[in-house]
Design a protein around this motif. Structure first.
Motif, PDB file in Angstrom:
ATOM      1  N   SER A   1       0.810  -1.221   0.000  1.00 49.29           N
ATOM      2  CA  SER A   1       0.000   0.000   0.000  1.00 49.29           C
ATOM      3  C   SER A   1       0.844   1.273   0.000  1.00 49.29           C
ATOM      4  CB  SER A   1      -0.945  -0.009   1.206  1.00 49.29           C
ATOM      5  OG  SER A   1      -1.909  -1.027   1.041  1.00 49.29           O
ATOM      6  N   LEU A   2       2.151   1.139  -0.155  1.00 48.72           N
ATOM      7  CA  LEU A   2       3.030   2.315  -0.120  1.00 48.72           C
ATOM      8  C   LEU A   2       3.602   2.702  -1.479  1.00 48.72           C
ATOM      9  CD1 LEU A   2       5.010   1.604   3.174  1.00 48.72           C
ATOM     10  CD2 LEU A   2       2.981   3.040   2.845  1.00 48.72           C
ATOM     11  N   TYR A   3       3.406   1.876  -2.502  1.00 56.66           N
ATOM     12  CA  TYR A   3       3.916   2.230  -3.827  1.00 56.66           C
ATOM     13  C   TYR A   3       3.164   3.445  -4.344  1.00 56.66           C
ATOM     14  CZ  TYR A   3       6.116  -2.332  -3.728  1.00 56.66           C
ATOM     15  OH  TYR A   3       6.871  -3.409  -3.359  1.00 56.66           O
ATOM     16  N   ASN A   4       3.880   4.399  -4.875  1.00 58.32           N
ATOM     17  CA  ASN A   4       3.248   5.592  -5.437  1.00 58.32           C
ATOM     18  C   ASN A   4       2.821   5.343  -6.870  1.00 58.32           C
ATOM     19  OD1 ASN A   4       3.246   7.512  -3.267  1.00 58.32           O
ATOM     20  ND2 ASN A   4       5.472   7.556  -3.439  1.00 58.32           N
ATOM     21  N   HIS A   5       1.874   6.157  -7.309  1.00 52.39           N
ATOM     22  CA  HIS A   5       1.290   6.061  -8.646  1.00 52.39           C
ATOM     23  C   HIS A   5       2.159   6.750  -9.688  1.00 52.39           C
ATOM     24  CE1 HIS A   5      -1.641   6.343 -11.895  1.00 52.39           C
ATOM     25  NE2 HIS A   5      -1.386   7.635 -11.944  1.00 52.39           N
ATOM     26  N   SER A   6       2.160   6.186 -10.894  1.00 51.33           N
ATOM     27  CA  SER A   6       2.739   6.843 -12.064  1.00 51.33           C
ATOM     28  C   SER A   6       2.006   6.340 -13.302  1.00 51.33           C
ATOM     29  CB  SER A   6       4.232   6.520 -12.207  1.00 51.33           C
ATOM     30  OG  SER A   6       4.733   7.065 -13.416  1.00 51.33           O
ATOM     31  N   TYR A   7       1.807   7.232 -14.270  1.00 45.83           N
ATOM     32  CA  TYR A   7       1.269   6.811 -15.560  1.00 45.83           C
ATOM     33  C   TYR A   7       2.363   6.182 -16.419  1.00 45.83           C
ATOM     34  CZ  TYR A   7      -3.099   9.211 -14.557  1.00 45.83           C
ATOM     35  OH  TYR A   7      -4.301   9.599 -13.993  1.00 45.83           O
ATOM     36  N   HIS A   8       3.598   6.247 -15.936  1.00 43.77           N
ATOM     37  CA  HIS A   8       4.747   5.615 -16.603  1.00 43.77           C
ATOM     38  C   HIS A   8       5.492   4.795 -15.550  1.00 43.77           C
ATOM     39  CE1 HIS A   8       3.813   8.181 -19.975  1.00 43.77           C
ATOM     40  NE2 HIS A   8       3.779   9.195 -19.131  1.00 43.77           N
ATOM     41  N   PRO A   9       4.844   3.749 -15.033  1.00 35.96           N
ATOM     42  CA  PRO A   9       5.410   2.996 -13.918  1.00 35.96           C
ATOM     43  C   PRO A   9       6.593   2.120 -14.329  1.00 35.96           C
ATOM     44  CG  PRO A   9       3.477   1.871 -14.734  1.00 35.96           C
ATOM     45  CD  PRO A   9       3.579   3.176 -15.496  1.00 35.96           C
ATOM     46  N   ASN A  10       7.387   1.746 -13.340  1.00 35.71           N
ATOM     47  CA  ASN A  10       8.473   0.800 -13.597  1.00 35.71           C
ATOM     48  C   ASN A  10       8.158  -0.578 -13.003  1.00 35.71           C
ATOM     49  OD1 ASN A  10       8.832   1.414 -10.890  1.00 35.71           O
ATOM     50  ND2 ASN A  10      10.815   2.414 -11.171  1.00 35.71           N
ATOM     51  N   ALA A  11       6.934  -0.722 -12.466  1.00 34.52           N
ATOM     52  CA  ALA A  11       6.498  -2.005 -11.911  1.00 34.52           C
ATOM     53  C   ALA A  11       4.990  -2.152 -12.111  1.00 34.52           C
ATOM     54  CB  ALA A  11       6.848  -2.084 -10.424  1.00 34.52           C
ATOM     55  N   ARG A  12       4.530  -3.361 -11.954  1.00 36.67           N
ATOM     56  CA  ARG A  12       3.097  -3.645 -12.032  1.00 36.67           C
ATOM     57  C   ARG A  12       2.740  -4.588 -10.898  1.00 36.67           C
ATOM     58  NH1 ARG A  12       1.822  -8.658 -14.195  1.00 36.67           N
ATOM     59  NH2 ARG A  12       3.583  -9.761 -15.100  1.00 36.67           N
ATOM     60  N   TYR A  13       1.445  -4.723 -10.646  1.00 38.09           N
ATOM     61  CA  TYR A  13       1.003  -5.671  -9.627  1.00 38.09           C
ATOM     62  C   TYR A  13       0.064  -6.684 -10.238  1.00 38.09           C
ATOM     63  CZ  TYR A  13      -3.095  -2.552  -9.258  1.00 38.09           C
ATOM     64  OH  TYR A  13      -4.201  -1.777  -9.518  1.00 38.09           O
ATOM     65  N   GLU A  14       0.055  -7.847  -9.635  1.00 38.22           N
ATOM     66  CA  GLU A  14      -0.781  -8.943 -10.096  1.00 38.22           C
ATOM     67  C   GLU A  14      -1.441  -9.577  -8.883  1.00 38.22           C
ATOM     68  OE1 GLU A  14       0.680 -12.854 -12.157  1.00 38.22           O
ATOM     69  OE2 GLU A  14       0.982 -11.142 -13.520  1.00 38.22           O
ATOM     70  N   ARG A  15      -2.745  -9.719  -8.938  1.00 36.41           N
ATOM     71  CA  ARG A  15      -3.486 -10.325  -7.834  1.00 36.41           C
ATOM     72  C   ARG A  15      -3.412 -11.849  -7.922  1.00 36.41           C
ATOM     73  NH1 ARG A  15      -6.229  -6.179 -10.146  1.00 36.41           N
ATOM     74  NH2 ARG A  15      -6.944  -4.496  -8.785  1.00 36.41           N
ATOM     75  N   ASP A  16      -3.179 -12.494  -6.793  1.00 42.24           N
ATOM     76  CA  ASP A  16      -3.247 -13.949  -6.691  1.00 42.24           C
ATOM     77  C   ASP A  16      -4.479 -14.241  -5.841  1.00 42.24           C
ATOM     78  OD1 ASP A  16      -3.073 -16.654  -6.152  1.00 42.24           O
ATOM     79  OD2 ASP A  16      -1.033 -16.565  -5.353  1.00 42.24           O
ATOM     80  N   PHE A  17      -5.622 -14.431  -6.511  1.00 45.71           N
ATOM     81  CA  PHE A  17      -6.883 -14.612  -5.804  1.00 45.71           C
ATOM     82  C   PHE A  17      -6.857 -15.852  -4.914  1.00 45.71           C
ATOM     83  CE2 PHE A  17      -8.205 -12.188  -9.633  1.00 45.71           C
ATOM     84  CZ  PHE A  17      -8.622 -11.034  -8.983  1.00 45.71           C
ATOM     85  N   ALA A  18      -6.349 -16.954  -5.423  1.00 43.18           N
ATOM     86  CA  ALA A  18      -6.334 -18.194  -4.649  1.00 43.18           C
ATOM     87  C   ALA A  18      -5.403 -18.085  -3.444  1.00 43.18           C
ATOM     88  CB  ALA A  18      -5.916 -19.366  -5.536  1.00 43.18           C
TER      89      ALA A  18
END
Length: 122
Positions: free
Chosen positions: A68-85
């Motif tokens: 919850s601490l990553y800041n927003h960018s429209y040109h990010p250097n990372a992405r997140y992926e949800r692992d629902f299971a």
């Protein structure tokens, strides 16, 4: 550990690399606490209201770790992926991230999504 949180000028807390992270690397897997979507109105009245993620249709999530601490960018250097299971969130480098560099994600969920956020982006 390749990441650390710290104060980012004009942004508040954020996350930076303390060691080089290579493109495609999963550099954090963070557990999540799920809450029912109808509870969102209560969270929005607290400091946690700005730190939630959409999860599945009836659920929202508070991501632990640095999630919850990553800041927003429209040109990010990372992405997140949800692992629902697994009830976790993975953070993956889009490019090499050098030590000392801030790690950013696009809060809209998709790298190419340039939709306005709920706050002013500088």
């Amino acid at each position: 550990m390749k990441i650390k949180f710290r104060e980012i000028k004009n942004k508040g807390l954020g996350v930076v690399a303390i060691k080089k992270i290579v493109a495609g690397e999963v550099f954090e897997e963070a557990p999540v606490i799920l809450y029912r979507a109808e509870e969102e109105e209560y969270l929005e009245k607290t400091a946690l209201g700005n730190y939630t993620y959409a999860w599945e249709s009836q659920w929202g999530a508070i991501v632990l770790g640095y999630g919850s601490l990553y800041n927003h960018s429209y040109h990010p250097n990372a992405r997140y992926e949800r692992d629902f299971a697994g009830k976790s969130m993975q953070y993956i480098a889009l490019c090499d991230i050098e030590a000392g560099e801030e790690i950013t994600i696009n809060y809209n969920g998709r790298i190419e999504d340039l939709s306005p956020t709920w706050f002013e982006v500088f």
